[in-house]
Structures are given as structure tokens and as C-alpha cells.
Design an enzyme around this catalytic site. Structure first.
Site, short mmCIF file in Angstrom:
data_model
loop_
_atom_site.label_atom_id
_atom_site.label_comp_id
_atom_site.label_asym_id
_atom_site.label_seq_id
_atom_site.Cartn_x
_atom_site.Cartn_y
_atom_site.Cartn_z
N LYS A 129 0.86 -1.16 -0.01
CA LYS A 129 0.04 0.08 0.11
C LYS A 129 0.77 1.26 -0.06
CE LYS A 129 -3.91 1.91 2.64
NZ LYS A 129 -4.67 1.74 3.61
N SER A 205 -9.75 1.96 2.67
CA SER A 205 -8.72 2.92 2.11
C SER A 205 -7.76 2.00 1.29
CB SER A 205 -8.04 3.84 2.70
OG SER A 205 -7.08 3.07 3.84
N SER A 229 -10.22 -0.35 6.86
CA SER A 229 -9.49 -0.08 5.35
C SER A 229 -8.91 -1.31 4.75
CB SER A 229 -8.32 0.79 5.75
OG SER A 229 -8.68 2.25 5.94
#
Length: 701
Positions: A129, A205, A229
Site C-alpha cells: 500500500k 482505503s 481499511s
């Protein structure tokens, strides 16, 4: 959604450095791959050695554990796996915007230098990420437009540990600004697309991570979770998303709401990663000898009183039926925690995100954050952070402590708490994170007192929260939770169920996931029939993953691109595919006069970003900056925008002698169908006449 630890306003000057280090720390992305007209140095020329013995399809259907075994046995090299992974990213990412940057040269070099010391994921490519998982020398923007040049100065312990397990990091995945929303979309990077249906969002996210795993770019992609997330995108993208106990994983703090882990498609991969990423600060309890002795509570009631879709209810009830058939004791029982009060505390904690973002704004602009600098919510949180008091800090701590105690008591009776992961299936990419009426109110949030500011933030976030109100509880209490992809809706979109357990009961969640997997309850995109991009899958019947062999040659990668494009805004023409040597600048012009390019081919930057090769050099392929000159799909209705109007023709060839009618500027025409003539498309009107599909003459009505 990403939420950061709450800090008292009086401590902000002392703690800003700590906040930045914890939340944004040392990260940095070169430039965003699909949201910028700039890029990084030279095009990669590195190529793997040896003959590829694994097909693309075989790579995509193998687990990370299986791939590591193949590398160790010599059936395939790590470089060959990287080649397959990069080919898949380059093929699919232009449609998905799941991957921001790629480190092709570095990945090949690291794979060549890798020594077999028994690593569980020896030579396996992985995506990390782009937020809070910094790798030295790679982008670290936090998704902030004014921090787009920031690069990580060090590698986070979490990423270092991944590399020690044998993973080769090939790039970074998309995420929203500061990780604050349950969808992946931002001014800097743009919206990610869901592989099940590219009209929808994969969630946030860690949306880029979930989309890349669902799409088979990599078998596993890492993310983090401070409000859902990992689990929200797991639900909306149809993958497995584990949020471990606070402090359980290497690099995580036991006092933070954020936990690091990954999106996966195999419980074996999930279990192996968990076992090898433990921090040693928190001990994971053993699974009960008799798993079916575990008592389970279930609920489909939103903790904040918002509607829950029938799909979410169906997902839970089907799992309840399955569990009862397996011999589990399952009862209906809602969480004892006041969900609204918990979320109000959650948003107070999130104000530290705005305060930290302002430190970057001051560095970039020599002034405080303003409404249009980035996300309007980031600005609102910054303004709210300035008016919080010591009483607010005390109420935050009290609410969190109360929730922890209530859930600890709840788990004395129910070891597991089952809910939908999300209240709906994935939202459309046209659905905003915040409704316009609240965006306008947040622009003036500085004029409100603290109580009204926090109420406005709650009201503005409710549009998104109503789609995913079940995940934040585990973050605020520090408990582990897992999202399992057990359900596919009538419109062929996934929706996960969530199990939450008591602190340190992570292995119990893994055992439940293993049970669901072995009993054929997990449904992945691989199990569905996959039609053309942009349309949902048509079948929910699960099939077993094919046996991986290593004989057939790999299929070539095909990239589809428009024959002609036009500039939607100002663009630059560059000499190289990395867009570093500018040849010419084209100013923004109205559509009827915008610059157009004939696309001669495509190329990729060093980080895998797609470029269009045109006469004289290269231009960006960013859909926000350029678009196909001719409509590719039936627009339904069009309005003539060309000052000189256009002609209707009898046939597709557009011979002057076959002109039937002249249509003036401003007229609206109904389109029956779209036809291809040579390399260009034509629009067929309802009267049978044919007109151009050139967007410099027409605009969709």
C-alpha cells in the site's frame, strides 16, 4: 477508512513530528502514476533471465505459498514471476487504476540477489500500500496533492519484515487522501476501479490492494486498517481481509487503532503471513480444541441506525444457516456499544489527520491549509483540531475505554460476533464520498464552534459511513476481525461477512476462515464467469482452482488503445516515456479546438505507467487529461457543439455526394447504435442516417 490517534490541542506543537512519523512517516511516492503528467527517470530495460515455464493463467491461479514452492524447487525463477506479475499489471491497470507505481528494475535486481534461507514466500512478487508502508526511495505522498514529490527516506519495519520473508516488492497500490474514506479516490490519484465491475469502487482505503488481488495481479497485497481499511475493500472486492489485534503485527503499536496486514485469496497464505509477521509484543491465543464449542452472536443491525441492504442481511443469514448446520451455537445479539457515541469519538481522533496534513501544507505553501488544497474533509479536520479541548480528549479516552470493557464482557458469553462487513455492495464511482450540501458547509467550518464542527463532520461522513458502519468497532477496541467473501449479490457483486473476536483471539478468526474455505463457502472473482471489462460476472457457482503446472508457454499481453485522442486540459508532449524531457506544451482549449494526437502505439514508464506514443514523442494516458477522440460506446443523445455544425450521411463512408442533411450547432440528436468504419467509429441516428462520432463535434447530453 484510516483514523489516527487523537492528540490534545495543547500538545500539537510537541506531537506533530510524532504524528507525522506515525501516520505519514517518511513515506513518499515519486509522482502518481495515473494522476500526473510527470514521471520518473529512464525507461526500464531490465529483463529476466531464463525461459518462462509458467503461463499467465497458471500464475494467476496460484497462491503465494504455491509460487514460493515453485521457485524453491526450480520450476520457475523469481524473475519470471515478476515478469508475469508486471505483465498483468500493465495489461489491466489502465482500466483499474489499482497500482500507482512500479519498481521494475529494483524488483528484478532484488530477485536475482535473493538467497534461499527457507523464507515462506521465497521470490514471490507483492504489492504494498502506498500509505504508511514506506519503502526507502519510493513515493510517500500520503495522497496529498501538495506532497506529490515526497519520497521515503527509510523503510518501515513492516516492509522490512515482508522482504525478510522472501517477498519482492514490485510496486505500490492506490489509496485515498490520508486513507480517510471507505472508497479509494483522491484528487492526486483518481478513483480505483472494481475488477468485478469497473463502474464501481473497490472500497477503501486499501482499495488498490484489494483490486490488485481480486484481479490476480499478485496473490497477496498489503494494506492497513484503522477503521475498516482492509475489511471494507475485502468485502467490496471479494477477497479475504484480516485486521489483527492491535500491536500483534511487526511495526504496529498496541495503543494505535491501526493494524497492518494484507488482502489475500487463500487461508493458507493468510495463516502463513500471520505466523511470520508477529511482533512478539502481543501473544496470539491458541484455538479451542473443539471449534464448535465456540458460541457465536450475530447481528444485521447498523450500529449507527442507518439502513442495511437485503444483500447484507442475506449474507449473514446464509452464514448463520451454514454455521448451525455445522453444529455451532449461534444466537442473535447486537453489540452492547453505543455506535453513534463511538463514531463521534472516532472523528475526534481523526482530527489529528487534519493537523498533520497542515504541517505539510505549511511546508509547501508557507501558510495553513485551505479548502481547495486537497480533500475538503482534511481541511475540516484541521479546522476542528484547533478548537478541541482537554474535555474532548477526556471524552475520547472514556468512550474508547467503555467500548473496550463492553466488548470484553460481551465476549465472555460470545467468543465471536458475526455481522455483515459492509451494509451494501460496492458503491458506484459516481457516488461521492461527501454529499455536495456538506461540502459547501465544510468550506465555512472555521466559523462554527467546536461542538457544531464535530457534528458537521459526523453528518458529512454519514453518507459513506452508512455503507460500512460495522468495521470501526474492532479498531476502537483493538480487537481482531476478519472479512470473508461468502456472498455474491443478484447483480453479481461481492459482499463479505465479518467475524470479530476478543483481543488476541486472531487464530480463532483464522480457524473460522479455514472452515469456510474448506467447506466451499468462499467466493472469489476467479470462481465467476468473467465477461468483458466493465460488466459484472454472471455466475456465483464456485469452482476449484485448477492444478498449477509448469509446461505451457505464456500468452502474449494485449493492450487496447484508441487510435486518436484529444486533450481535455493542458498537456505536455515529451521526448521519453517517463515524461521527463518536455518537447512542447499545449494550453487548455475548448473541446472544439483542443489539440488531437494520432496514437502510434503505447509505452510504459519505469514504474509501469501507460503512455501513448504519438508523432514527436509521448503523452500521458491519464483519462483525466486525455480521452479517445471518438466515442467508443453509444452515448444515447448528443448535442452538436461545432460552430459549423455537421452533416448527416447515407452511409458509413462519408462521401460528399452522400450528404443528406446539415445539422446546426446546438441541435440534439438521438443515437440508435454505434458502428466501426476502418479505425473510426460512426453514430447511427434513429432516422438511419450516419454522423461522425468525433467528440470535437459532439458532446454527450
Amino acid at each position: 477508512m484510516k483514523q489516527l490517534t487523537f492528540q490534545h490541542v495543547k500538545q500539537r506543537l510537541i506531537l506533530v513530528t510524532a504524528i507525522v512519523a506515525l501516520v505519514l512517516g517518511g513515506t513518499g511516492v515519486t509522482l502518481p502514476a495515473f494522476a500526473s503528467d510527470t514521471a520518473t527517470p529512464t525507461v526500464s530495460t531490465a529483463t529476466p533471465t531464463g525461459s518462462q515455464t509458467l503461463t499467465q493463467a497458471q500464475y494467476q491461479h496460484a497462491t503465494a505459498t504455491q509460487l514460493a514452492e515453485m521457485v524453491r524447487s526450480g520450476k520457475v525463477t523469481s524473475q519470471q514471476l515478476i515478469q508475469l506479475a508486471l505483465a498483468k499489471v500493465k495489461q489491466d491497470n489502465p482500466q483499474l487504476n489499482a497500482v500507482l507505481t512500479m519498481r521494475e528494475d529494483a524488483a528484478y535486481s532484488e530477485a536475482a540477489a535473493l538467497k534461499d534461507t527457507g523464507q515462506p514466500f521465497y521470490g514471490v512478487p507483492v504489492l504494498i500500500k502506498g500509505l504508511a508502508q514506506e519503502l526507502k526511495g519510493e513515493p510517500a505522498t500520503q495522497g496529498l496533492p501538495y506532497s506529490s514529490n515526497r519520497v521515503a527516506s527509510y523503510t518501515r519495519p513492516f516492509v522490512t519484515k515482508l522482504q525478510s520473508l522472501g517477498f519482492i516488492v514490485i510496486g505500490q497500490t492506490n489509496y485515498p487522501e490520508l486513507g480517510l474514506t471507505n472508497i479509494t479516490d483522491s484528487k492526486l490519484y483518481g478513483a480505483a476501479k472494481n475488477p468485478w465491475n469497473t463502474s464501481d469502487n473497490p472500497g477503501g482505503s486499501s482499495g488498490g490492494a484489494a483490486a490488485s488481488v481480486a484481479d490476480d495481479m499478485v496473490p497477496l497485497a498489503t494494506g492497513n486498517d484503522a477503521g475498516g481499511s482492509l475489511r471494507i475493500p475485502a468485502s467490496w472486492s471479494g477477497v479475504i481481509g484480516l485486521k489483527p489485534t492491535a500491536g500483534m503485527i511487526q511495526g504496529d503499536s498496541a495503543s494505535s487503532s491501526m493494524a497492518s496486514f494484507a488482502e489475500t485469496k487463500s487461508m493458507q497464505d493468510t495463516q502463513t503471513l500471520f505466523d511470520n509477521m508477529l511482533s512478539g509484543k502481543v501473544t496470539a491465543d491458541a484455538v479451542p480444541q473443539d471449534l464448535k464449542s465456540v458460541k457465536i452472536a450475530y447481528s444485521t443491525k447498523s450500529p449507527v441506525g442507518t439502513p442495511v441492504s437485503q444483500d447484507a442481511v442475506n449474507a449473514v443469514m446464509r452464514s448463520v444457516s451454514f454455521l448451525k448446520a455445522q453444529g455451532f451455537n449461534v444466537e442473535q445479539a447486537d453489540s452492547p456499544v453505543d455506535g453513534k457515541a463511538l463514531m463521534q469519538a472516532y472523528y475526534k481522533g481523526a482530527t489529528s489527520s487534519g493537523f498533520a496534513a497542515n504541517s505539510f501544507a505549511r511546508s509547501a505553501f508557507k501558510r495553513d491549509l485551505e479548502p481547495d488544497d486537497g480533500s475538503i474533509m482534511t481541511y475540516a479536520l484541521f479546522e476542528a483540531s484547533k478548537k478541541l479541548t482537554s474535555d474532548d480528549q477526556a471524552s475520547y479516552k472514556t468512550e474508547v475505554a467503555t467500548a473496550k470493557q463492553q466488548m470484553a464482557d460481551f465476549h465472555q458469553k460470545y467468543a465471536l460476533y458475526l455481522t455483515p462487513t459492509t451494509a451494501t455492495t460496492a458503491p458506484s464511482n459516481t457516488d461521492p464520498a461527501y454529499l455536495p450540501e456538506y461540502v459547501e458547509k465544510m468550506r465555512d467550518i472555521s466559523s462554527l464552534d467546536s461542538q457544531d464542527q464535530m457534528q458537521l463532520i459526523y453528518d458529512a461522513w454519514l453518507h459513506g459511513l452508512s455503507k460500512s458502519p460495522f468495521t470501526q468497532l474492532a479498531n476502537m477496541t483493538g480487537e481482531p476481525a476478519i472479512s470473508l467473501p461468502t456472498y455474491v449479490s443478484g447483480n453479481q457483486m461481492p459482499l463479505g461477512i465479518q467475524f470479530e473476536a476478543a483481543t488476541s483471539q486472531d487464530r480463532l478468526l483464522l480457524a473460522m476462515g479455514d472452515l469456510f474455505e474448506k467447506q466451499g463457502q468462499l467466493k472469489f472473482l476467479d470462481d465467476q464467469k468473467q465477461p468483458a471489462t466493465g460488466t459484472p460476472a454472471q455466475s456465483t457457482t464456485p469452482t476449484k482452482k485448477p492444478t498449477v503446472t509448469t509446461t505451457s508457454p505464456a500468452k502474449p499481453v494485449t493492450v487496447h488503445f484508441p487510435t486518436q485522442i484529444y486533450a481535455k486540459t493542458a498537456v505536455n508532449l515529451y521526448r521519453d516515456a517517463n515524461l521527463t524531457k518536455r518537447v512542447r506544451h499545449y494550453r487548455a482549449k475548448p473541446r472544439t479546438k483542443s489539440v488531437t494526437f494520432k496514437v502510434l502505439g503505447v509505452a510504459y514508464s519505469k514504474h509501469g505507467t501507460l503512455r501513448y506514443r504519438v508523432k514527436g514523442g509521448y503523452v500521458t494516458a491519464n483519462s483525466k487529461l486525455v480521452a479517445a477522440l471518438y466515442y467508443q460506446k453509444n452515448p444515447g443523445k448528443v448535442r452538436v457543439i461545432s460552430r459549423g455544425g455537421l452533416y448527416e450521411y447515407q452511409h458509413l463512408a462519408f462521401k460528399q455526394s452522400q450528404r443528406v442533411k446539415h445539422v446546426k450547432q446546438g441541435h440534439v440528436l438521438k443515437i440508435k447504435s454505434i458502428k466501426v468504419h476502418g479505425q473510426r467509429t460512426r453514430l447511427v441516428l434513429t432516422n438511419g442516417h450516419v454522423i461522425t462520432a468525433n467528440k470535437q463535434f459532439l458532446i454527450k447530453k
